[in-house]
Design a protein around this motif. Structure first.
Motif, PDB file in Angstrom:
ATOM      1  N   HIS A 120       0.870  -1.174   0.000  1.00 10.03           N
ATOM      2  CA  HIS A 120       0.000   0.000   0.000  1.00 10.03           C
ATOM      3  C   HIS A 120       0.907   1.224   0.000  1.00 10.03           C
ATOM      4  O   HIS A 120       1.640   1.442   0.968  1.00 10.03           O
ATOM      5  CB  HIS A 120      -0.907   0.009   1.230  1.00 10.03           C
ATOM      6  CG  HIS A 120      -1.852  -1.137   1.257  1.00 10.03           C
ATOM      7  ND1 HIS A 120      -1.521  -2.365   1.762  1.00 10.03           N
ATOM      8  CD2 HIS A 120      -3.118  -1.238   0.803  1.00 10.03           C
ATOM      9  CE1 HIS A 120      -2.553  -3.172   1.635  1.00 10.03           C
ATOM     10  NE2 HIS A 120      -3.527  -2.523   1.060  1.00 10.03           N
ATOM     11  N   LEU A 121       0.883   1.977  -1.091  1.00 13.31           N
ATOM     12  CA  LEU A 121       1.656   3.209  -1.208  1.00 13.31           C
ATOM     13  C   LEU A 121       0.728   4.403  -1.010  1.00 13.31           C
ATOM     14  O   LEU A 121      -0.400   4.402  -1.500  1.00 13.31           O
ATOM     15  CB  LEU A 121       2.290   3.329  -2.597  1.00 13.31           C
ATOM     16  CG  LEU A 121       3.407   2.365  -2.964  1.00 13.31           C
ATOM     17  CD1 LEU A 121       3.829   2.592  -4.415  1.00 13.31           C
ATOM     18  CD2 LEU A 121       4.591   2.528  -2.041  1.00 13.31           C
ATOM     19  N   VAL A 122       1.221   5.428  -0.342  1.00  8.67           N
ATOM     20  CA  VAL A 122       0.439   6.643  -0.151  1.00  8.67           C
ATOM     21  C   VAL A 122       0.400   7.466  -1.440  1.00  8.67           C
ATOM     22  O   VAL A 122      -0.617   8.051  -1.771  1.00  8.67           O
ATOM     23  CB  VAL A 122       1.021   7.476   1.012  1.00  8.67           C
ATOM     24  CG1 VAL A 122       0.407   8.865   1.060  1.00  8.67           C
ATOM     25  CG2 VAL A 122       0.807   6.757   2.330  1.00  8.67           C
ATOM     26  N   ASP A 123       1.504   7.477  -2.181  1.00 10.74           N
ATOM     27  CA  ASP A 123       1.615   8.330  -3.361  1.00 10.74           C
ATOM     28  C   ASP A 123       2.110   7.519  -4.544  1.00 10.74           C
ATOM     29  O   ASP A 123       3.203   6.951  -4.497  1.00 10.74           O
ATOM     30  CB  ASP A 123       2.577   9.476  -3.061  1.00 10.74           C
ATOM     31  CG  ASP A 123       2.645  10.520  -4.150  1.00 10.74           C
ATOM     32  OD1 ASP A 123       2.173  10.270  -5.288  1.00 10.74           O
ATOM     33  OD2 ASP A 123       3.195  11.599  -3.880  1.00 10.74           O
ATOM     34  N   GLU A 124       1.332   7.474  -5.606  1.00 10.38           N
ATOM     35  CA  GLU A 124       1.736   6.699  -6.777  1.00 10.38           C
ATOM     36  C   GLU A 124       3.029   7.227  -7.394  1.00 10.38           C
ATOM     37  O   GLU A 124       3.730   6.491  -8.090  1.00 10.38           O
ATOM     38  CB  GLU A 124       0.624   6.621  -7.811  1.00 10.38           C
ATOM     39  CG  GLU A 124       0.264   7.937  -8.450  1.00 10.38           C
ATOM     40  CD  GLU A 124      -0.922   7.810  -9.380  1.00 10.38           C
ATOM     41  OE1 GLU A 124      -0.746   7.277 -10.497  1.00 10.38           O
ATOM     42  OE2 GLU A 124      -2.017   8.226  -8.983  1.00 10.38           O
ATOM     43  N   ALA A 125       3.392   8.460  -7.128  1.00  3.29           N
ATOM     44  CA  ALA A 125       4.652   9.007  -7.632  1.00  3.29           C
ATOM     45  C   ALA A 125       5.859   8.300  -7.022  1.00  3.29           C
ATOM     46  O   ALA A 125       6.956   8.371  -7.565  1.00  3.29           O
ATOM     47  CB  ALA A 125       4.718  10.512  -7.342  1.00  3.29           C
ATOM     48  N   ASP A 126       5.667   7.602  -5.910  1.00  3.17           N
ATOM     49  CA  ASP A 126       6.757   6.861  -5.257  1.00  3.17           C
ATOM     50  C   ASP A 126       6.978   5.475  -5.856  1.00  3.17           C
ATOM     51  O   ASP A 126       7.890   4.760  -5.445  1.00  3.17           O
ATOM     52  CB  ASP A 126       6.459   6.700  -3.756  1.00  3.17           C
ATOM     53  CG  ASP A 126       6.641   7.989  -2.991  1.00  3.17           C
ATOM     54  OD1 ASP A 126       7.423   8.860  -3.443  1.00  3.17           O
ATOM     55  OD2 ASP A 126       6.017   8.124  -1.922  1.00  3.17           O
TER      56      ASP A 126
END
Length: 117
Positions: free
Chosen positions: A68-74
């Motif tokens: 689970h990532l908070v920001d797809e840019a990561d």
């Protein structure tokens, strides 16, 4: 007398040759969270490796990963760090973008591992 865990779940459960881990977040031993997705990914995977070791397992035994990532840019930087911790055959993986409840945490990861014969 043993102190009850702070949260109502097990960190690891073994069943029918599989090890199921609860989601791991990037909390250092002092409760702090490192800056950046690469550092947080490394810490989470180190913590997962430590939990697996309690059952005689390691990251090589992981067969499934949920991220689970908070920001797809990561996503790219996460993948670059993730790749350093796993080798072929790579575990199957699901990655989603989600809001996490821990301020400062950029990801949560859970795994399933297979016990060795």
């Amino acid at each position: 007398m043993t102190q009850a865990p702070a949260l109502p779940f097990s960190k690891i459960r073994l069943a029918k040759g599989l090890a199921f881990l609860s989601g791991e977040m990037p909390f250092a031993g002092d409760g702090s969270i490192p800056e950046g997705i690469a550092a947080q990914t490394a810490l989470v995977l180190e913590r997962i490796a430590g939990t697996l070791a309690t059952a005689g397992l390691g990251l090589d035994d992981v067969i499934q990963v949920a991220v689970h990532l908070v920001d797809e840019a990561d996503f790219g930087a996460f993948n670059a760090e993730y790749r350093k911790h796993f080798k072929e055959p790579l575990p199957v993986r699901t990655t989603v973008v989600a809001r996490l409840l821990a301020p400062g945490a950029l990801l949560e990861v859970t795994v399933t591992a297979a016990q060795r014969d």
